[in-house]
Scaffold this motif. Structure first.
Motif, PDB file in Angstrom:
ATOM      1  N   LYS A  98       0.863  -1.208   0.082  1.00  0.00           N
ATOM      2  CA  LYS A  98      -0.007  -0.057  -0.028  1.00  0.00           C
ATOM      3  C   LYS A  98       0.948   1.402  -0.017  1.00  0.00           C
ATOM      4  N   GLU A  99       2.148   0.959   0.511  1.00  0.00           N
ATOM      5  CA  GLU A  99       2.989   2.540   0.631  1.00  0.00           C
ATOM      6  C   GLU A  99       3.613   2.500  -0.927  1.00  0.00           C
ATOM      7  N   TRP A 100       3.862   1.377  -1.427  1.00  0.00           N
ATOM      8  CA  TRP A 100       4.341   1.544  -2.958  1.00  0.00           C
ATOM      9  C   TRP A 100       3.070   2.124  -3.773  1.00  0.00           C
ATOM     10  N   ALA A 101       2.035   1.669  -3.556  1.00  0.00           N
ATOM     11  CA  ALA A 101       0.777   2.249  -4.490  1.00  0.00           C
ATOM     12  C   ALA A 101       0.805   3.809  -3.905  1.00  0.00           C
ATOM     13  N   PHE A 102       0.787   4.145  -2.734  1.00  0.00           N
ATOM     14  CA  PHE A 102       0.682   5.451  -2.379  1.00  0.00           C
ATOM     15  C   PHE A 102       1.799   6.452  -3.112  1.00  0.00           C
ATOM     16  N   ILE A 103       3.139   5.900  -3.102  1.00  0.00           N
ATOM     17  CA  ILE A 103       4.123   6.749  -3.641  1.00  0.00           C
ATOM     18  C   ILE A 103       4.124   6.847  -5.084  1.00  0.00           C
ATOM     19  N   CYS A 104       3.660   5.684  -5.759  1.00  0.00           N
ATOM     20  CA  CYS A 104       3.489   5.717  -7.180  1.00  0.00           C
ATOM     21  C   CYS A 104       2.279   6.361  -7.591  1.00  0.00           C
ATOM     22  N   ASN A 105       1.376   6.678  -6.841  1.00  0.00           N
ATOM     23  CA  ASN A 105       0.239   7.385  -7.264  1.00  0.00           C
ATOM     24  C   ASN A 105       0.541   9.041  -7.075  1.00  0.00           C
ATOM     25  N   ASP A 106       1.363   9.108  -5.620  1.00  0.00           N
ATOM     26  CA  ASP A 106       1.515  10.484  -5.342  1.00  0.00           C
ATOM     27  C   ASP A 106       2.333  11.264  -6.559  1.00  0.00           C
TER      28      ASP A 106
END
Length: 211
Positions: A98-106
């Protein structure tokens, strides 16, 4: 090595490869034995991977995320991105998906590079949470997969793409905080930020000037 200051990270890498070609650069321990990759060998991989990324569609201004611990391919990916004018966004293998996803989206990452098969499988769902992602590359995928590291090296060897030389203000990396008290926050590091440290170190450290 010349005492002239480096203009950017691409300039530094190219001049280092030219000056120290046959010297050992990176050591990798496997089965209790160290194997070494030289400056020239690393430079060749950077050229090929850069061209492979360009052929894939990665372009100047893109953000390329990488989920990997330290390894030769990490450095190759970094300098390949710098030579395209893309920014590298490093993430830890130990982070939650979920942290990878947040960073990629951000950061609106267009590409993700996954170190292992396990991470690659987890990254397949990232496109749903970060719609900016177009490509997921696997460092350990077989050469038969067009999105493998090996396949991109081969593609780059067949269709070379010369590097660009970024401006000092151009972003080299986006480094995200650990996010222990909230969501991770991206810190922008430009080529000027990073190369100024290297120039300063070389100015006062004689060992960096020896040939």
């Amino acid at each position: 090595m010349s005492s002239a200051k480096y203009e950017n990270l691409v300039d530094m890498f190219e001049r280092s490869v030219k000056a120290f070609g046959p010297r050992q650069l990176f050591g990798t321990k496997k089965d209790g034995q160290w194997g070494w990759t030289t400056y020239s060998e690393t430079g060749k991989q950077v050229e090929e991977f850069r061209a492979g990324l360009v052929a894939l569609g990665v372009k100047r201004g893109d953000n390329v995320a990488i989920i990997s611990n330290n390894r030769v391919e990490w450095a190759v990916a970094a300098y390949a991105c710098f030579g395209i004018g893309a920014a590298l966004v490093p993430m830890y293998e130990a982070q939650l998906a979920k942290e990878w996803a947040f960073i990629c989206n951000d950061c609106s990452a267009t590409t993700v590079i996954a170190a292992t098969d396990e991470i690659y499988e987890k990254c397949k769902d990232l496109k749903e949470k970060a719609p900016s992602i177009q490509f997921v590359i696997g460092l350990s995928l077989p050469k038969t997969d067009p999105l493998s590291y090996a396949a991109l090296l081969e593609a780059g060897e067949k269709a070379p793409s010369p590097p660009i030389h970024p401006e000092p203000k151009d972003t080299a990396c986006l480094i995200y905080t650990s996010g222990t008290t909230g969501n991770p926050k991206g810190v922008i590091l430009s080529h000027g930020n990073l190369i100024s440290n290297i120039n300063a170190c070389e100015a006062i450290t004689e060992i960096l000037k020896t040939t």
